[in-house]
Design a protein around this motif. Sequence first.
Motif, PDB file in Angstrom:
ATOM      1  N   LEU A  55       0.417  -0.637  -0.139  1.00  0.00           N
ATOM      2  CA  LEU A  55       0.029   0.097  -0.130  1.00  0.00           C
ATOM      3  C   LEU A  55       0.556   1.049   0.484  1.00  0.00           C
ATOM      4  O   LEU A  55       1.868   1.066   0.629  1.00  0.00           O
ATOM      5  CB  LEU A  55      -0.977   0.094   0.659  1.00  0.00           C
ATOM      6  N   LEU A  56       0.524   2.196  -0.839  1.00  0.00           N
ATOM      7  CA  LEU A  56       1.437   3.104  -1.700  1.00  0.00           C
ATOM      8  C   LEU A  56       0.732   4.519  -0.577  1.00  0.00           C
ATOM      9  O   LEU A  56      -0.409   5.065  -1.157  1.00  0.00           O
ATOM     10  CB  LEU A  56       2.291   3.718  -2.850  1.00  0.00           C
ATOM     11  N   VAL A  57       1.948   5.614   0.127  1.00  0.00           N
ATOM     12  CA  VAL A  57       0.909   6.490   0.774  1.00  0.00           C
ATOM     13  C   VAL A  57       2.104   8.129   0.327  1.00  0.00           C
ATOM     14  O   VAL A  57       3.383   8.017   0.307  1.00  0.00           O
ATOM     15  CB  VAL A  57       0.889   6.926   1.796  1.00  0.00           C
ATOM     16  N   ILE A  58       1.619   9.107  -0.283  1.00  0.00           N
ATOM     17  CA  ILE A  58       1.965  10.271  -1.021  1.00  0.00           C
ATOM     18  C   ILE A  58       1.971  11.207   0.376  1.00  0.00           C
ATOM     19  O   ILE A  58       0.759  11.231   0.616  1.00  0.00           O
ATOM     20  CB  ILE A  58       1.822  10.632  -2.275  1.00  0.00           C
ATOM     21  N   TRP A  59       3.205  12.563   0.439  1.00  0.00           N
ATOM     22  CA  TRP A  59       3.047  13.134   1.679  1.00  0.00           C
ATOM     23  C   TRP A  59       2.926  14.848   0.230  1.00  0.00           C
ATOM     24  O   TRP A  59       3.858  14.376  -0.122  1.00  0.00           O
ATOM     25  CB  TRP A  59       4.328  12.839   2.491  1.00  0.00           C
ATOM     26  N   ARG A  60       1.910  15.741   0.539  1.00  0.00           N
ATOM     27  CA  ARG A  60       1.620  16.805   0.923  1.00  0.00           C
ATOM     28  C   ARG A  60       1.818  17.341   0.776  1.00  0.00           C
ATOM     29  O   ARG A  60       1.489  17.348   2.389  1.00  0.00           O
ATOM     30  CB  ARG A  60       0.574  16.558  -0.218  1.00  0.00           C
ATOM     31  N   GLN A  61       2.494  18.609   0.585  1.00  0.00           N
ATOM     32  CA  GLN A  61       2.400  20.010   1.443  1.00  0.00           C
ATOM     33  C   GLN A  61       2.376  21.273  -0.129  1.00  0.00           C
ATOM     34  O   GLN A  61       3.191  20.975  -0.628  1.00  0.00           O
ATOM     35  CB  GLN A  61       4.277  20.477   1.990  1.00  0.00           C
ATOM     36  N   ASP A  62       1.404  22.089   0.969  1.00  0.00           N
ATOM     37  CA  ASP A  62       1.208  23.203  -0.565  1.00  0.00           C
ATOM     38  C   ASP A  62       0.609  21.755  -1.949  1.00  0.00           C
ATOM     39  O   ASP A  62       0.880  23.166  -2.589  1.00  0.00           O
ATOM     40  CB  ASP A  62       2.188  23.803   0.410  1.00  0.00           C
ATOM     41  N   GLY A  63       0.146  21.206  -2.033  1.00  0.00           N
ATOM     42  CA  GLY A  63      -0.153  20.669  -2.896  1.00  0.00           C
ATOM     43  C   GLY A  63       0.656  20.063  -3.757  1.00  0.00           C
ATOM     44  O   GLY A  63       0.770  19.252  -5.145  1.00  0.00           O
ATOM     45  N   GLU A  64       1.915  19.893  -3.929  1.00  0.00           N
ATOM     46  CA  GLU A  64       3.187  19.452  -3.586  1.00  0.00           C
ATOM     47  C   GLU A  64       3.709  18.073  -2.820  1.00  0.00           C
ATOM     48  O   GLU A  64       4.087  17.663  -1.926  1.00  0.00           O
ATOM     49  CB  GLU A  64       5.159  20.136  -3.895  1.00  0.00           C
ATOM     50  N   ALA A  65       4.919  16.782  -3.660  1.00  0.00           N
ATOM     51  CA  ALA A  65       4.653  15.666  -3.051  1.00  0.00           C
ATOM     52  C   ALA A  65       5.988  16.128  -2.964  1.00  0.00           C
ATOM     53  O   ALA A  65       6.594  16.891  -3.275  1.00  0.00           O
ATOM     54  CB  ALA A  65       4.781  14.810  -4.309  1.00  0.00           C
ATOM     55  N   VAL A  66       6.016  15.880  -1.314  1.00  0.00           N
ATOM     56  CA  VAL A  66       7.921  15.919  -0.529  1.00  0.00           C
ATOM     57  C   VAL A  66       7.345  14.754   0.199  1.00  0.00           C
ATOM     58  O   VAL A  66       9.585  14.442   0.182  1.00  0.00           O
ATOM     59  CB  VAL A  66       7.132  17.000   0.908  1.00  0.00           C
ATOM     60  N   GLY A  67       7.543  13.423   0.011  1.00  0.00           N
ATOM     61  CA  GLY A  67       7.205  12.194  -0.026  1.00  0.00           C
ATOM     62  C   GLY A  67       6.618  10.886  -0.069  1.00  0.00           C
ATOM     63  O   GLY A  67       5.214  11.178  -0.229  1.00  0.00           O
ATOM     64  N   PHE A  68       7.248  10.468   0.427  1.00  0.00           N
ATOM     65  CA  PHE A  68       6.427   8.873   0.340  1.00  0.00           C
ATOM     66  C   PHE A  68       6.187   7.818   1.375  1.00  0.00           C
ATOM     67  O   PHE A  68       8.301   7.564   1.959  1.00  0.00           O
ATOM     68  CB  PHE A  68       5.985   8.479  -1.140  1.00  0.00           C
ATOM     69  N   SER A  69       5.822   6.929   1.935  1.00  0.00           N
ATOM     70  CA  SER A  69       5.812   5.544   2.738  1.00  0.00           C
ATOM     71  C   SER A  69       4.741   4.546   1.595  1.00  0.00           C
ATOM     72  O   SER A  69       4.640   4.734   1.019  1.00  0.00           O
ATOM     73  CB  SER A  69       5.037   6.140   3.526  1.00  0.00           C
TER      74      SER A  69
END
Length: 145
Positions: A55-69
């Motif tokens: 299962l993949l999760v993308i991390w966003r800040q202000d709409g921008e991808a900043v990381g993932f898990s």
Amino acid sequence: MAIDEIDLIIDYFHGGTPEFHEQLGVDPTRLPSRESWRARYEREYELPDEERETLLVIWRQDGEAVGFSTCDRIVFGDQARMHLHIPFPERRHTGVGTEGVRGAAEIYFDRLKLRKLVSEPNAFNVAPNRTLQAAGFRYVKTHMT
């Protein structure tokens, strides 16, 4: 993470230097080809949560991808293993990892009905170990493999 965002993961690993791979504890000779990796994720996205291996999760800040898990070794309703990555050096050491880990863990516990979530970063890679502790994970042990 949407299926059209999975290249973030694939590019992150395939674009790494030998030093980068060593820090992560990744053997680059064992990485699947980009095409087979993408095909694997596409197959996973067709499955219900109860049958998934990842299962993949993308991390966003202000709409921008900043990381993932990513989450793997899933035993639905029981436990899984989580990985965390911030592919953009300028985003590291900003606290985004701690928030990303907390949010991802919440998603994993909810969707996979977990009772236990484990993360095993390379012991010599200090940043993810500190991030996990800041996010509320408890250090259990260090082991060599």
